[in-house]
Each structure stands twice: as structure tokens, then as C-alpha cells.
Enzyme design. Structure first.
Site, short mmCIF file in Angstrom:
data_model
loop_
_atom_site.label_atom_id
_atom_site.label_comp_id
_atom_site.label_asym_id
_atom_site.label_seq_id
_atom_site.Cartn_x
_atom_site.Cartn_y
_atom_site.Cartn_z
N TYR A 1 70.81 46.12 7.29
CA TYR A 1 69.67 46.72 7.05
C TYR A 1 68.67 46.44 8.37
O TYR A 1 68.12 47.67 8.77
CB TYR A 1 68.88 45.90 6.17
CG TYR A 1 67.35 46.08 5.59
CD1 TYR A 1 67.06 47.29 4.72
CD2 TYR A 1 66.46 45.64 6.21
CE1 TYR A 1 65.90 47.44 4.66
CE2 TYR A 1 65.09 45.81 6.00
CZ TYR A 1 64.63 46.83 5.32
OH TYR A 1 63.36 47.19 5.00
N SER B 1 60.77 48.83 9.45
CA SER B 1 60.11 47.45 9.24
C SER B 1 60.23 46.46 10.36
O SER B 1 60.48 46.89 11.49
CB SER B 1 61.55 46.84 8.36
OG SER B 1 61.49 45.54 8.20
P1 NAD Z 1 61.33 50.02 -3.54
O1 NAD Z 1 62.56 49.54 -4.18
O2 NAD Z 1 60.11 50.30 -4.36
O3 NAD Z 1 61.52 51.38 -2.85
C1 NAD Z 1 62.80 51.66 -2.35
C2 NAD Z 1 63.25 53.12 -2.95
O4 NAD Z 1 64.66 53.47 -2.43
C3 NAD Z 1 63.72 52.73 -4.36
O5 NAD Z 1 62.60 53.21 -5.13
C4 NAD Z 1 64.89 53.93 -4.64
O6 NAD Z 1 64.39 55.23 -5.31
C5 NAD Z 1 65.27 54.39 -3.22
N1 NAD Z 1 66.48 54.21 -3.01
C6 NAD Z 1 67.54 53.18 -2.91
N2 NAD Z 1 68.66 53.59 -2.85
C7 NAD Z 1 68.88 54.84 -2.86
C8 NAD Z 1 69.80 55.89 -3.13
N3 NAD Z 1 71.08 55.64 -2.89
N4 NAD Z 1 69.23 56.97 -3.05
C9 NAD Z 1 68.20 57.60 -3.14
N5 NAD Z 1 67.09 56.84 -3.18
C10 NAD Z 1 67.41 55.33 -3.20
O7 NAD Z 1 61.12 49.26 -2.22
P2 NAD Z 1 60.02 49.42 -0.91
O8 NAD Z 1 60.13 47.84 -0.53
O9 NAD Z 1 58.66 49.83 -1.36
O10 NAD Z 1 60.83 50.01 -0.02
C11 NAD Z 1 60.55 51.35 0.68
C12 NAD Z 1 60.79 51.21 2.18
O11 NAD Z 1 60.04 50.21 2.66
C13 NAD Z 1 62.18 50.90 2.45
O12 NAD Z 1 62.65 52.05 3.50
C14 NAD Z 1 62.21 49.67 2.89
O13 NAD Z 1 63.30 49.50 3.73
C15 NAD Z 1 60.97 49.48 3.45
N6 NAD Z 1 60.42 48.18 3.97
C16 NAD Z 1 59.99 47.52 2.71
C17 NAD Z 1 59.66 46.10 3.10
C18 NAD Z 1 59.25 45.32 2.03
O14 NAD Z 1 59.15 43.99 2.24
N7 NAD Z 1 59.10 45.54 0.80
C19 NAD Z 1 59.55 45.80 4.31
C20 NAD Z 1 59.81 46.64 5.41
C21 NAD Z 1 60.17 47.81 4.95
#
Ligand code: NAD
Ligand code: MG
Length: 306
Positions: free
Chosen positions: A211, A198
Site C-alpha cells: 500500500y 497518504s
Molecule cells: P473508504 O473505504 O471509505 O474508501 C475507499 C474506497 O475505495 C471504497 O469505498 C471503495 O469504493 C473503493 N475501492 C476499493 N477497492 C476497489 C475496487 N476494487 N474497485 C473500485 N473501487 C474500490 O476509505 P478511505 O479511507 O476514505 O479511502 C479513500 C482514500 O484515502 C484511499 O485512496 C486511501 O488509501 C486514502 N487514505 C486513507 C487514509 C485513512 O486513514 N483513512 C489515510 C491516507 C490515505
């Protein structure tokens, strides 16, 4: 899902267009869901590429596991991999079945195999089992995308409970070690591992101290492991998203009152949609990036990075 209710463009990622205008500036109404949140309950709906990702045969015959593949960035990556010719196992939490089924539908309609491997990354045995089941049902594994993550915003360090800190470290980084170690039993030379980090790895926001620290660790882990696995012909890289409209945000990932302005402060002036991340993962998974190892590809709307 680009559709009427998403208000997104119907063009795909290969159409020449102005990145400022590819998607509208969204102003999501204040909304809260319990973690991990469902994409199907979000307003507006994120675009995971159903109508906006066009494949070009870059992952023909490959076998991928995407953690957190039911929604957001992981779902967009799973859809793109299938469009590029890969069979895909998606991992998710059991309570996310409805979102997972939607991704399975899109992959299957693309003509590729979709495998569902639910499980909780809090438990190391479940981590190992997720990889085992994926490899068994796909008949092998040559792409691992460590993408699942937990993000909970707090007012201050004093108000960040130890239990949350431990869970965030377990799910975001410790599980990555366990999943990757298990996957190494299956990954042949030519395989790719891609970890989702991230912008928070370099620009930590005070409400996301735990985080952000895990995301810095993921960058470091990726660069270290890339060196260890290079001689085996397995490439490790990372993708660092900026503000992307996904279920992680309205399920306590941001203070609710910040949602209406979500993503508007990046140079491009708008939040990213999940499918805009997919080409970075496709590039790092595909053999065309054969000399790219230990890299972090920033996909963040223009925020400067080290
Ligand atoms: P999202 O909620 O769609 O995906 C996160 C997923 O993590 C969930 O769908 C879930 O299946 C899984 N998860 C959460 N807790 C869990 C657990 N205890 N066991 C198993 N699975 C679990 O959101 P996203 O934003 O697509 O996130 C995907 C990745 O992208 C993450 O690593 C997040 O940190 C990273 N990210 C997101 C952003 C953003 O702005 N959305 C920015 C930077 C990084
Ligand atoms: Mg989800």
C-alpha cells in the site's frame, strides 16, 4: 454523518474552534468487516459532513467524478463539492450500494445532481466505462478525484501474497493512469485532477509495504503529470491524509487490535474525520488555486512531512 450516534460536534468547518477539540478522541471497539467495508456498519460513524460542511459557492456549475465516493474521504469530498455548487458522479463497488445511496441522498437534498457509476477498478475496461458514464450523465467533466484505494495490513512481507500486491497496485495506481487517460477526453482547460495519496508515501508502516509503495507512486505520478498537463490548463495535485476514521480501517486496513488507539499518536492527539479532508480537495478543485500545481497537501493532524 454528524448525528447523535457519531458524538461529533454540530458546528461546521467555518466556525472558529480548537482543532484539538473539534472532534472527540475516538476509541473504536475492535471490529472487522470484509473488504471494502461499509460505512453504515461502523462504530462510531464517521462524519462525512452532512451537518458539518457549509458551502460558499466555490464550485458553482462544475461537474466532478469522485472514485470511492460512497464512503470515507471520497463521500466527504462528494458532499462538499455538492455544497459548493457542483454536480457529482460517485464511483464505488456494487456491494457498496447502501453507502452510495446515502451520499446520493445528501447531494440531492443539497439541490445538486448525483450520478452513480459503480464498477471494479481491477478491470481496465470498467475504469474507462466509469469515466464515460460519468461524463455522459453529467453532460461533461471538469474535476476528477482519483480517491478509491485498497489497504490490507499483513504481519510481514512473507505473509503478503502476490495476488494482494498486484491488486493493490492495480486499484491504487495503475487504474489511476487508465481513469485519467480516459478523463482527458473530456476535461477542458480550467479542469482539476486531484489524487489521494497518504502519509504512508513518506512514512511507510511495515504492515503496509505494498500500500505504502503505491502511495509514493501516486505522489510521483501527480508531480510528473502536473508538468505535462500544465500547458493545457489542467492542474494536477494530490492530498495526503493521515489517520482518518473510514471503512478502509476496520476492513483489514489495520490490525484489529490497533483500532482502539487509532489516530491518537499524531500531534493533534486524535484521528481525523473524513469531512476534515474536504476543504483541501475543494481548494485544489476551485479556480482560486490557479497557480498551485504538482503539490501534495498534507492533512494529517500534524505529522512532519518532507
Ligand atoms: P473508504 O473505504 O471509505 O474508501 C475507499 C474506497 O475505495 C471504497 O469505498 C471503495 O469504493 C473503493 N475501492 C476499493 N477497492 C476497489 C475496487 N476494487 N474497485 C473500485 N473501487 C474500490 O476509505 P478511505 O479511507 O476514505 O479511502 C479513500 C482514500 O484515502 C484511499 O485512496 C486511501 O488509501 C486514502 N487514505 C486513507 C487514509 C485513512 O486513514 N483513512 C489515510 C491516507 C490515505
Ligand atoms: Mg466504501
Amino acid at each position: 454523518m454528524a448525528s447523535e450516534d457519531t458524538d461529533t460536534t454540530q458546528t461546521d468547518q467555518l466556525v472558529f474552534q480548537d482543532p484539538v477539540k473539534r472532534y472527540p478522541v475516538i476509541s473504536p471497539p475492535e471490529q472487522t468487516q470484509e473488504e471494502p467495508g461499509l460505512q453504515s456498519e461502523m462504530t462510531p460513524k464517521p462524519d462525512i459532513g452532512e451537518f458539518s460542511y457549509r458551502g460558499t459557492g466555490r464550485l458553482e456549475g462544475r461537474k466532478a467524478l469522485v472514485t470511492g465516493g460512497d464512503s470515507g474521504i471520497g463521500a466527504a469530498v462528494a458532499v462538499a463539492f455538492a455544497r459548493e455548487g457542483a454536480d457529482v458522479a460517485i464511483h464505488y463497488l456494487p456491494e457498496e450500494e447502501v453507502d452510495a445511496d446515502e451520499v446520493v441522498r445528501i447531494i440531492t437534498e443539497t439541490g445538486r445532481q448525483a450520478v452513480k457509476v459503480p464498477g471494479d477498478l481491477i478491470d481496465p475496461e470498467q475504469c474507462r466505462d466509469i469515466v464515460r458514464r460519468a461524463a455522459e450523465e453529467l453532460g461533461g467533466l471538469d474535476i476528477l478525484v482519483n480517491n478509491a484505494g485498497k489497504q490490507v495490513a499483513n504481519e510481514s512481507l512473507e505473509e503478503t501474497p502476490d495476488e494482494q500486491i498486484q491488486q493493490t497496485f492495480q486499484i491504487n495506481i495503475i487504474a489511476m493512469f487508465t481513469l485519467t487517460r480516459e478523463a482527458l477526453k473530456h476535461l477542458p482547460a480550467g479542469s482539476a485532477i486531484i489524487n489521494t495519496t497518504s502519509i504512508q508515501a513518506y512514512e511507510p508502516s511495515p504492515p503496509l509495504l505494498d500500500y505504502a509503495a503505491t502511495k509514493a507512486a501516486i505522489n510521483n505520478f501527480s508531480k510528473g503529470l502536473a508538468q505535462e498537463l500544465a500547458p493545457k490548463g489542467i492542474r494536477v495535485n494530490a492530498v495526503a491524509p493521515g489517520p482518518i476514521w473510514t471503512p478502509i480501517q476496520p476492513s483489514h486496513g489495520q490490525p484489529t487490535e490497533d483500532l482502539p488507539e487509532f489516530g491518537q499518536s499524531v500531534p493533534l492527539g486524535r484521528a481525523g474525520q473524513p469531512t476534515e479532508l474536504a476543504p483541501a480537495y475543494v481548494f485544489l478543485a476551485s479556480p482560486e488555486s490557479s497557480y498551485v500545481l504538482g503539490e501534495t497537501l498534507n492533512v494529517n493532524g500534524g505529522s512532519p512531512t518532507p
